[in-house]
Scaffold this motif. Sequence first.
Motif, PDB file in Angstrom:
ATOM      1  N   MET A   1      -2.600  16.141  -7.044  1.00 19.05           N
ATOM      2  CA  MET A   1      -2.772  14.902  -6.321  1.00 19.05           C
ATOM      3  C   MET A   1      -2.580  13.750  -7.271  1.00 19.05           C
ATOM      4  O   MET A   1      -2.974  13.817  -8.420  1.00 19.05           O
ATOM      5  N   SER A   2      -1.953  12.737  -6.792  1.00 25.99           N
ATOM      6  CA  SER A   2      -1.685  11.585  -7.635  1.00 25.99           C
ATOM      7  C   SER A   2      -1.543  10.338  -6.779  1.00 25.99           C
ATOM      8  O   SER A   2      -0.884  10.352  -5.745  1.00 25.99           O
ATOM      9  N   MET A   3      -2.197   9.303  -7.223  1.00 24.68           N
ATOM     10  CA  MET A   3      -2.045   7.998  -6.605  1.00 24.68           C
ATOM     11  C   MET A   3      -1.790   7.022  -7.747  1.00 24.68           C
ATOM     12  O   MET A   3      -2.612   6.909  -8.652  1.00 24.68           O
ATOM     13  N   GLU A   4      -0.642   6.392  -7.724  1.00 24.52           N
ATOM     14  CA  GLU A   4      -0.297   5.437  -8.766  1.00 24.52           C
ATOM     15  C   GLU A   4      -0.098   4.062  -8.151  1.00 24.52           C
ATOM     16  O   GLU A   4       0.285   3.941  -6.996  1.00 24.52           O
ATOM     17  N   PHE A   5      -0.320   3.059  -8.949  1.00 24.64           N
ATOM     18  CA  PHE A   5      -0.148   1.690  -8.514  1.00 24.64           C
ATOM     19  C   PHE A   5       0.999   1.109  -9.329  1.00 24.64           C
ATOM     20  O   PHE A   5       0.847   0.830 -10.500  1.00 24.64           O
ATOM     21  N   VAL A   6       2.174   0.996  -8.703  1.00 21.22           N
ATOM     22  CA  VAL A   6       3.398   0.608  -9.391  1.00 21.22           C
ATOM     23  C   VAL A   6       3.999  -0.623  -8.709  1.00 21.22           C
ATOM     24  O   VAL A   6       4.311  -0.575  -7.519  1.00 21.22           O
ATOM     25  N   ASP A   7       4.188  -1.675  -9.481  1.00 19.52           N
ATOM     26  CA  ASP A   7       4.843  -2.882  -8.967  1.00 19.52           C
ATOM     27  C   ASP A   7       4.267  -3.350  -7.636  1.00 19.52           C
ATOM     28  O   ASP A   7       4.989  -3.591  -6.675  1.00 19.52           O
ATOM     29  N   ALA A   8       2.958  -3.456  -7.558  1.00 21.31           N
ATOM     30  CA  ALA A   8       2.247  -3.918  -6.364  1.00 21.31           C
ATOM     31  C   ALA A   8       2.425  -2.996  -5.158  1.00 21.31           C
ATOM     32  O   ALA A   8       2.296  -3.426  -4.016  1.00 21.31           O
ATOM     33  N   CYS A   9       2.717  -1.738  -5.417  1.00 23.30           N
ATOM     34  CA  CYS A   9       2.814  -0.727  -4.357  1.00 23.30           C
ATOM     35  C   CYS A   9       1.980   0.492  -4.742  1.00 23.30           C
ATOM     36  O   CYS A   9       1.814   0.789  -5.920  1.00 23.30           O
ATOM     37  N   ILE A  10       1.493   1.185  -3.748  1.00 27.20           N
ATOM     38  CA  ILE A  10       0.768   2.430  -3.974  1.00 27.20           C
ATOM     39  C   ILE A  10       1.744   3.576  -3.735  1.00 27.20           C
ATOM     40  O   ILE A  10       2.362   3.650  -2.672  1.00 27.20           O
ATOM     41  N   VAL A  11       1.875   4.447  -4.715  1.00 32.89           N
ATOM     42  CA  VAL A  11       2.766   5.602  -4.624  1.00 32.89           C
ATOM     43  C   VAL A  11       1.907   6.858  -4.580  1.00 32.89           C
ATOM     44  O   VAL A  11       1.107   7.091  -5.482  1.00 32.89           O
ATOM     45  N   LEU A  12       2.060   7.638  -3.513  1.00 29.14           N
ATOM     46  CA  LEU A  12       1.289   8.860  -3.335  1.00 29.14           C
ATOM     47  C   LEU A  12       2.161  10.073  -3.622  1.00 29.14           C
ATOM     48  O   LEU A  12       3.306  10.142  -3.173  1.00 29.14           O
ATOM     49  N   ARG A  13       1.580  11.040  -4.346  1.00 28.44           N
ATOM     50  CA  ARG A  13       2.298  12.280  -4.659  1.00 28.44           C
ATOM     51  C   ARG A  13       1.367  13.460  -4.426  1.00 28.44           C
ATOM     52  O   ARG A  13       0.200  13.421  -4.816  1.00 28.44           O
ATOM     53  N   GLY A  14       1.889  14.490  -3.784  1.00 26.82           N
ATOM     54  CA  GLY A  14       1.106  15.705  -3.567  1.00 26.82           C
ATOM     55  C   GLY A  14       0.058  15.528  -2.487  1.00 26.82           C
ATOM     56  O   GLY A  14       0.252  14.802  -1.515  1.00 26.82           O
ATOM     57  N   ASP A  15      -1.071  16.194  -2.675  1.00 28.80           N
ATOM     58  CA  ASP A  15      -2.178  16.159  -1.718  1.00 28.80           C
ATOM     59  C   ASP A  15      -3.169  15.084  -2.132  1.00 28.80           C
ATOM     60  O   ASP A  15      -3.718  15.124  -3.233  1.00 28.80           O
ATOM     61  N   ILE A  16      -3.415  14.146  -1.245  1.00 28.63           N
ATOM     62  CA  ILE A  16      -4.336  13.042  -1.526  1.00 28.63           C
ATOM     63  C   ILE A  16      -5.643  13.316  -0.792  1.00 28.63           C
ATOM     64  O   ILE A  16      -5.687  13.344   0.437  1.00 28.63           O
ATOM     65  N   ASP A  17      -6.708  13.545  -1.565  1.00 30.58           N
ATOM     66  CA  ASP A  17      -7.983  13.919  -0.944  1.00 30.58           C
ATOM     67  C   ASP A  17      -8.922  12.730  -0.793  1.00 30.58           C
ATOM     68  O   ASP A  17      -8.612  11.617  -1.196  1.00 30.58           O
ATOM     69  N   VAL A  18     -10.069  12.994  -0.211  1.00 26.39           N
ATOM     70  CA  VAL A  18     -11.013  11.943   0.160  1.00 26.39           C
ATOM     71  C   VAL A  18     -11.493  11.124  -1.038  1.00 26.39           C
ATOM     72  O   VAL A  18     -11.762   9.935  -0.910  1.00 26.39           O
ATOM     73  N   GLU A  19     -11.563  11.720  -2.210  1.00 25.34           N
ATOM     74  CA  GLU A  19     -12.034  10.997  -3.387  1.00 25.34           C
ATOM     75  C   GLU A  19     -11.123   9.828  -3.744  1.00 25.34           C
ATOM     76  O   GLU A  19     -11.553   8.875  -4.383  1.00 25.34           O
ATOM     77  N   GLN A  20      -9.874   9.886  -3.335  1.00 31.14           N
ATOM     78  CA  GLN A  20      -8.930   8.822  -3.640  1.00 31.14           C
ATOM     79  C   GLN A  20      -9.166   7.557  -2.798  1.00 31.14           C
ATOM     80  O   GLN A  20      -8.661   6.493  -3.134  1.00 31.14           O
ATOM     81  N   ALA A  21      -9.929   7.664  -1.719  1.00 30.24           N
ATOM     82  CA  ALA A  21     -10.191   6.500  -0.868  1.00 30.24           C
ATOM     83  C   ALA A  21     -10.920   5.407  -1.639  1.00 30.24           C
ATOM     84  O   ALA A  21     -10.570   4.225  -1.530  1.00 30.24           O
ATOM     85  N   GLU A  22     -11.900   5.780  -2.408  1.00 31.60           N
ATOM     86  CA  GLU A  22     -12.653   4.797  -3.180  1.00 31.60           C
ATOM     87  C   GLU A  22     -11.775   4.136  -4.241  1.00 31.60           C
ATOM     88  O   GLU A  22     -11.844   2.928  -4.464  1.00 31.60           O
ATOM     89  N   THR A  23     -10.917   4.921  -4.864  1.00 29.04           N
ATOM     90  CA  THR A  23      -9.988   4.388  -5.859  1.00 29.04           C
ATOM     91  C   THR A  23      -9.040   3.376  -5.224  1.00 29.04           C
ATOM     92  O   THR A  23      -8.818   2.288  -5.760  1.00 29.04           O
ATOM     93  N   ALA A  24      -8.488   3.733  -4.074  1.00 34.71           N
ATOM     94  CA  ALA A  24      -7.557   2.841  -3.379  1.00 34.71           C
ATOM     95  C   ALA A  24      -8.253   1.549  -2.973  1.00 34.71           C
ATOM     96  O   ALA A  24      -7.706   0.451  -3.151  1.00 34.71           O
ATOM     97  N   LEU A  25      -9.447   1.654  -2.439  1.00 36.94           N
ATOM     98  CA  LEU A  25     -10.188   0.466  -2.014  1.00 36.94           C
ATOM     99  C   LEU A  25     -10.470  -0.462  -3.188  1.00 36.94           C
ATOM    100  O   LEU A  25     -10.259  -1.674  -3.097  1.00 36.94           O
TER     101      LEU A  25
END
Length: 79
Positions: A1-25
């Motif tokens: 699972m991977s969530m990256e913040f690139v050039d003012a965009c969120i890029v998701l890779r693989g399986d994004i689980d519930v723990e990533q919600a807090e990171t995104a917020l």
Amino acid sequence: MSMEFVDACIVLRGDIDVEQAETALAWLQSQPCWGVDFSECDSVHPAVLQVFLCAGLPALRWPAQGTLALWLQSVMLCG
């Protein structure tokens, strides 16, 4: 699972689980974002999707996986 913040965009890779919600917020509260790139995403927890919907973020690219793409389009494009 991977969530990256690139050039003012969120890029998701693989399986994004519930723990990533807090990171995104936390990231969305601290800086502007133009949208979400789902192109390499295999699955996304509804809590993460809810963060994106509440922030009013558009999908910049849909996932390659057909079923996930249809589900996300039905949620993100209605209303």
